[in-house]
Enzyme design. Structure first.
Site, PDB file in Angstrom:
ATOM      1  N   TYR A 126      79.098  64.142  54.614  1.00 48.76           N
ATOM      2  CA  TYR A 126      79.592  65.203  55.484  1.00 48.76           C
ATOM      3  C   TYR A 126      78.366  66.030  55.851  1.00 48.76           C
ATOM      4  CZ  TYR A 126      84.020  64.185  53.012  1.00 48.76           C
ATOM      5  OH  TYR A 126      85.102  63.583  52.437  1.00 48.76           O
ATOM      6  N   CYS A 129      78.147  69.330  53.612  1.00 43.36           N
ATOM      7  CA  CYS A 129      78.455  69.282  52.179  1.00 43.36           C
ATOM      8  C   CYS A 129      77.179  69.641  51.422  1.00 43.36           C
ATOM      9  CB  CYS A 129      78.929  67.882  51.804  1.00 43.36           C
ATOM     10  SG  CYS A 129      78.831  67.507  50.039  1.00 43.36           S
ATOM     11  N   PHE A 131      76.137  68.965  48.512  1.00 42.99           N
ATOM     12  CA  PHE A 131      75.570  67.855  47.744  1.00 42.99           C
ATOM     13  C   PHE A 131      74.900  66.839  48.677  1.00 42.99           C
ATOM     14  CE2 PHE A 131      79.197  69.566  45.349  1.00 42.99           C
ATOM     15  CZ  PHE A 131      78.511  70.020  44.230  1.00 42.99           C
ATOM     16  N   CYS A 132      75.482  66.643  49.859  1.00 42.88           N
ATOM     17  CA  CYS A 132      74.850  65.774  50.852  1.00 42.88           C
ATOM     18  C   CYS A 132      73.565  66.415  51.376  1.00 42.88           C
ATOM     19  CB  CYS A 132      75.808  65.509  52.010  1.00 42.88           C
ATOM     20  SG  CYS A 132      77.346  64.679  51.544  1.00 42.88           S
TER      21      CYS A 132
END
Length: 404
Positions: A126, A129, A131-132
């Site tokens: 995403y 996001c 974490f991304c």
């Protein structure tokens, strides 16, 4: 006389009976014309018709039975799950090895001329996001080229091929197929080990050092996690004790970014319905959703997603014990990071150049860069100077000088 009186009474009775019959019929016909609604007594107590009461009773019984059935099913599955033994640690090599690429369309390609890693990477993500964003920050800083597949955050058709249903997911080309890596911290640790230690010739050997384990939390629920996900795996010694201490500190702050800082984001980004909608419109712009997804998919994600996350944000605020003014919780945690940098007296946590802790914190914060919460953060803390240096370092791929 009595006979006459009797006859008169009889006639009167008959006449009255006829009137009663006619009166009863009139009442019955009048009742049929009345609207079917509850009768209200003088003290405002509603009396429902018997038929409605029966229907209500039947509906309640059906609902109760369905509830008992569903509750019993989940209780049974929970008992079965609790009785099932936990799996032994899994090296992930076979389970997450794909012989061919899944049938998905690459959204865009990020290519760096300075790439010396020799890696072919596909990132399922995403766009905002946190974490991304951490994984992208690592790849951008080190100048490692990668392909991006944007995942629809509601329908998630792009990762239907994977048992692991979260993002980011990374696929890396290896001999005879592709190795799947899950969890942002594990991805960064594995890639960080690979590009810094040139003694590795097989990525799958490195992945085996990060096995997936199952455990039960305090409530007995089955959970899974990846062992060693904050550890870099080198075949050579760290060297001096000072370097070892630096690694321990780096690991500590990477964990802090994942377990503390990241939990302040959602309640701030989705603080009000207007901010939530603003954030999703920015997500759509950054991720090019209008180009990649149909109009109804974009509308579903933006409007349904913004409302859902506004509601979830309130729940997360309580779950993580954030202050009533959630902005203050965000400022407080970022000030913790600023004080750590001031104590070190260096431009970055890693010294003169960023380390993995810098990249983790930067990745988490850049996920909200287009939101009102981020503008308020810059205005109310002193984190802006470090953030600008990090943005420049990633934009210029300064870490590519250190890729072996």
């Amino acid at each position: 006389m009595m006979s006459l009186f009797s006859n008169v009474c009889r006639c009167t009775t008959l006449n009255n009976s006829k009137r009663c019959i006619r009166f009863s019929e009139d009442i019955r016909s009048f009742q049929l014309k009345l609207p079917k609604r509850p009768i209200t007594t003088s003290n405002n107590v509603k009396i429902h018709a018997p038929a409605k009461s029966k229907r209500f009773l039947y509906s309640a019984m059906i609902g109760l039975g369905a509830g008992i059935a569903v509750g019993g099913y989940y209780s049974y599955t929970d008992i079965v799950d609790r009785g099932r033994p936990l799996k032994a640690p899994d090296s992930n090599n076979e389970k997450h090895f794909l012989k061919a690429l899944p049938d998905v369309e690459v959204s865009r390609r990020v290519v760096f001329d300075t790439d010396a890693s020799g890696l072919k990477i596909i990132l399922f993500q995403y766009p905002t996001c946190p974490f991304c964003c951490k994984v992208r920050a690592f790849l951008d800083y080190h100048g490692i080229s990668y392909d991006v597949v944007e995942v629809n955050p509601v329908l998630r058709q792009q990762i239907k091929w994977s048992e692991y249903r979260k993002v980011p997911i990374v696929l890396i080309k290896v001999k005879d197929g592709y190795q799947q890596l899950n969890d942002s911290s594990m991805i960064i640790s594995a890639l960080g080990s690979y590009v810094k230690d040139n003694s590795y010739t097989d990525l799958m050997e490195l992945v085996s050092y990060y096995p997936t384990i199952e455990y039960r939390d305090d409530e007995g629920n089955r959970k899974s996690d990846i062992m060693n996900k904050y550890f870099l795996m080198f075949k050579k010694d760290l060297g001096s004790p000072e370097k070892e201490n630096a690694v321990l500190s780096e690991r500590k702050w990477r964990k802090w970014a994942d377990s503390v800082l990241v939990h302040t984001l959602s309640p701030n980004v989705y603080r009000t319905m207007d901010e939530s909608l603003e954030s999703f419109n920015w997500f759509s712009e950054v991720g090019e959703w209008k180009r990649l997804f149909s109009w109804w998919e974009v509308s579903l994600v933006v409007y349904v997603g913004s409302f859902a996350m506004w509601m979830i944000g309130k729940r997360l605020q309580k779950k993580y014990n954030l202050k009533n003014d959630v902005r203050q919780s965000l400022y407080d945690e970022c000030n913790v990071w600023v004080r750590e940098l001031a104590k070190r007296g260096t431009p970055f946590h890693g010294g003169q150049r960023p380390n993995l802790a810098d990249l983790a914190v930067f990745g988490v914060l850049c996920s909200i860069e287009g939101c009102t919460a981020f503008k308020d953060l810059l205005a109310n803390t002193k984190i802006g100077g470090w953030y600008s240096r990090m943005k420049q370092a990633c934009h210029e791929h300064q870490g590519s000088l250190h890729v072996v």
